[in-house]
Design a protein around this motif. Structure first.
Motif, short mmCIF file in Angstrom:
data_model
loop_
_atom_site.label_atom_id
_atom_site.label_comp_id
_atom_site.label_asym_id
_atom_site.label_seq_id
_atom_site.Cartn_x
_atom_site.Cartn_y
_atom_site.Cartn_z
N TYR B 9 0.84 -1.21 0.00
CA TYR B 9 0.00 0.00 0.00
C TYR B 9 0.87 1.25 0.00
O TYR B 9 0.55 2.25 -0.66
N PHE B 12 1.80 1.87 -3.43
CA PHE B 12 0.65 2.40 -4.17
C PHE B 12 0.52 3.91 -3.96
O PHE B 12 0.34 4.68 -4.90
N PHE B 76 -7.84 -1.15 -1.63
CA PHE B 76 -6.55 -1.72 -2.01
C PHE B 76 -6.45 -3.18 -1.57
O PHE B 76 -5.91 -4.02 -2.28
N GLU B 79 -7.10 -6.51 -3.62
CA GLU B 79 -6.10 -7.11 -4.51
C GLU B 79 -6.64 -7.22 -5.93
O GLU B 79 -6.24 -8.09 -6.70
N THR B 81 -6.93 -5.40 -9.48
CA THR B 81 -6.24 -4.31 -10.20
C THR B 81 -7.22 -3.27 -10.74
O THR B 81 -6.89 -2.09 -10.80
N TRP B 84 -7.89 -1.03 -7.99
CA TRP B 84 -6.73 -0.16 -7.74
C TRP B 84 -6.74 1.01 -8.71
O TRP B 84 -6.48 2.15 -8.34
#
Ligand code: SF4
Lengths: 419, 253
Positions: B9, B12, B76, B79, B81, B84
């Motif tokens: 994270y 990210f 987040f 998991e 994408t 995300w």
């Protein structure tokens, strides 16, 4: 020893399962250094194969009973195996199940042995032992024994989260048919007593910080439906009155499951429990409590029986087509939640989202509303001019035809959310 | 532009930092493990810098509140994408001044973000419900989990509040990490493969408390006796207790 406790559990869980309450939410008990916590909202730890939530260890202290209520498995004249837990056994089971995260707490009820106070006094010993010796802060729901003395009820109220006492049959006349020794008054009196105490404790709490909690998750009751001849309007009138008078947290409706053929006044073994009807009653209950419907909008002397093929909100809307369609881009929250297929959460989403531009069909479809149902009752930004006046039976059959299986799935899902 | 980060994270959040530093508004964060090079898109590796991550996190909390900041973390943990990307897109717009973007349910990315939050929170709720502790003979209560999403960090405080007077371990075997509570505090633990197998085949290596089997049996008995045969509805049952959870549910073994 091991076999004996397994057998007791079998008998006393089996006898307790007809109590449908499984709620473990609404309490404010915090963990203060001991074990457990009943402040979170309820948790269903598993589901039975019939699809009901299992949140509490629901058992009877004993299925011995001096009474003979016709609808009850524990009644005196029924030929079943009898058993009784000791105080220690109930405490041990509760603690060990709780520590393994099997349950949110205990739902303890009992047949009446010897007399009401003798039984109530044992129940009290169990809850006191849990709270005071085991320092247990998990949820406890105690069924009050009808006829127990006010002192015992009041003391128990200091240790439990919820209390309940079942009406059994929706009306006095219905009850008399199956349990001549019982009456609604013996339910009303303790409900009234506990309700008054709850109010007193709450008022005191405003003045003095350290007032102990008293039945913080409130009271509930249960009615058996389909055993006696009351119609839906009578049933919901009683519920409505009890909500208002005793400020109940919940009323449960339990479709009668035939347990023997001894009493010819009752449905016989083999008749299916009235599951859909039960579900419609819960939906009505929900509309009264959370959607601001008043009872006479849904049921009244001219309309005494809920539709079984459609839910009560749709049924109401079809009887009130003059109020529709409503404009989704201008209507207020209270109006939007009355649209069939739109729930409270979706209504909030609609109101928030439309601040940023007029809503169109495709956006509504993505918001989790049952669009195929709702579309008959709303207009949005890109709705084409209505093609002509629609009649209720037409709308109803369109809705029922479009994937009726999906409609049924929703009903089933809804049923569980309500328990 | 693809930003390749380490999958954490913090990493990210560093992508968000980079995006503003470089004014690359159309960047897409991709985690190392998931990354498949695309010949049409340039890529850059983003190194995880705890300070930069903290600056983004603090900014989120200060400008949009703790709940919103938490939501990004929760999304987040999915998991996923696509989630995300949606989270990244929303964060960038938020910091660029579009403070109402989170309420734009008409925007498909925003909607996806909210739907992901719902899914994560459902999984979190299920883990609170479906975790089953066993007790070993030294008094430790332990539970193995394999959640769909990485929700272990989201349930710790719940179990900590609930089980304060007994030591416990909750271990995620899918992601290979867990937490141990020792009556005072929580610590993260990682156990190696060998110990892990031992953990799962409890009967063999971890000596159980002598009464543990008894309570398992009683619980199974209870589960059976509380069922009402006349109302049997397996479809509903499976909807609420999907098969993938059965492995760890005592009553389904
Ligand atoms: S008093 Fe209660 S337990 Fe006894 S027979 Fe009547 S309903 Fe059953």
């Amino acid at each position: 020893m091991l076999e004996r406790i397994e057998e007791k559990l079998m008998i006393l869980a089996d006898a307790a399962k007809y109590d449908v309450s499984c709620s473990s939410s609404g309490s404010k008990r915090k963990n203060t250094g001991g074990i457990g916590d009943a402040s979170a909202s309820g948790i269903c730890h598993t589901y039975t194969e019939d699809g009901r939530c299992v949140s509490l260890l629901k058992i009877l202290l004993t299925n011995h009973c001096i009474y003979d209520c016709a609808f009850c498995v524990s009644r005196k004249s029924n030929d079943v195996k009898r058993a009784a837990f000791t105080v220690e056994e109930v405490v041990d089971l509760t603690m060990n199940f709780y520590r393994r995260n099997y349950i949110e707490g205990l739902f303890l009820s009992s047949g009446i042995f010897k007399n009401a106070d003798f039984t109530m006094e044992r129940l009290l010993r169990i809850v006191k032992k849990l709270r005071l010796e085991e320092r247990y802060n998990g949820y406890i729901h105690l069924k009050t024994i009808p006829g127990a003395s006010e002192e015992l009820i009041q003391e128990a109220g200091l240790y439990v989260d919820r209390m309940s006492i079942n009406l059994e049959m929706p009306t006095e006349a219905g009850l008399k048919l199956v349990a001549p020794e019982k009456d609604h008054d013996s339910v009303r009196k303790p409900l009234q007593f506990v309700n008054t105490k709850i109010q007193t404790f709450q008022n005191e709490k405003k003045l003095i910080k350290h007032t102990p909690t008293f039945v913080p998750a409130g009271q509930s009751t249960q009615m058996v439906i389909g055993a006696t001849p009351e119609n839906d309007w009578e049933i919901m009138s009683v519920a409505d009155e009890f909500y208002k008078k005793y400020q109940l947290k919940r009323v449960y409706y339990s479709g009668y499951i035939p347990i023997n053929n001894d009493n010819t006044a009752l449905p016989q073994i083999g008749s299916r429990p009235p599951l859909i009807r039960e579900n419609r009653l819960y939906q009505t209950d929900w509309l009264l409590r959370f959607y601001n419907f008043s009872l006479n909008e849904i049921l009244n002397p001219a309309f005494t029986q809920l539709d079984l093929d459609i839910d009560p909100k749709l049924s109401w809307a079809l009887r009130n087509l003059h109020l529709f369609p409503i404009d989704i881009n201008t209507a207020d929250y209270q109006t939007i939640i009355r649209v069939p297929g739109i729930g409270r959460q979706s209504a909030v989403k609609i109101i928030t989202a439309r601040k940023y531009g007029k809503l169109r069909e495709y956006q509504l479809k993505k918001m989790g509303i049952a669009y195929n149902r709702a579309k008959h009752f709303i207009t949005c930004a890109d709705t084409l001019a209505p093609l002509g006046f629609k009649y209720a039976p037409q709308i109803k059959s369109t809705i029922l035809q479009m994937g009726s299986s999906k409609y049924k799935a929703e009903i089933a899902e809804n049923q569980l959310k309500l328990f | 532009m693809n930003y390749v980060f380490d999958g954490s994270y913090h990493g990210f959040l560093c992508c968000v930092f980079e995006c503003f530093e470089m004014k690359e508004w159309h960047a897409v964060p991709v985690a190392e493990g998931f990354f498949q090079p695309d010949i049409f898109l340039p890529e850059r590796t983003i190194f995880t810098d705890v300070d930069k991550a903290k600056r983004i996190q603090d900014a989120l909390i200060n400008q949009f509140g703790k709940a919103t900041a938490d939501d990004f973390y929760k999304a987040f943990l999915s998991e996923d994408t696509e989630a995300w990307n949606a989270a990244f897109y929303i964060m960038v717009l938020l910091f660029k001044g579009n403070h109402s973007i989170l309420e734009h349910f008409g925007d498909l990315k925003v909607l996806y973000f909210h739907q992901t939050l719902k899914k994560v929170s459902r999984e979190r709720h299920r883990m609170k419900a479906f975790i089953r502790f066993s007790k070993s003979n030294d008094g430790l209560y332990y539970a193995i989990i394999e959640p769909d999403f990485n929700v272990l960090p989201l349930i710790l405080s719940f179990f900590r509040n609930r089980y304060t007077d007994m030591p416990w371990v909750i271990y995620d075997v899918k992601r290979n990490y867990g937490f141990h509570y020792n009556l005072k505090g929580l610590s993260e633990i990682v156990i190696d493969k060998q110990e892990q197998t031992a953990f799962q085949n409890t009967q063999l290596t971890i000596a159980l408390d002598e009464r543990d089997e008894l309570f398992k049996r009683l619980w199974k008995q209870y589960f059976k006796s509380t069922n009402i045969e006349a109302r049997r509805n397996m479809k509903l049952h499976l909807q609420h207790v999907p098969k993938r959870y059965w492995k760890y549910l005592v009553e389904k073994q």
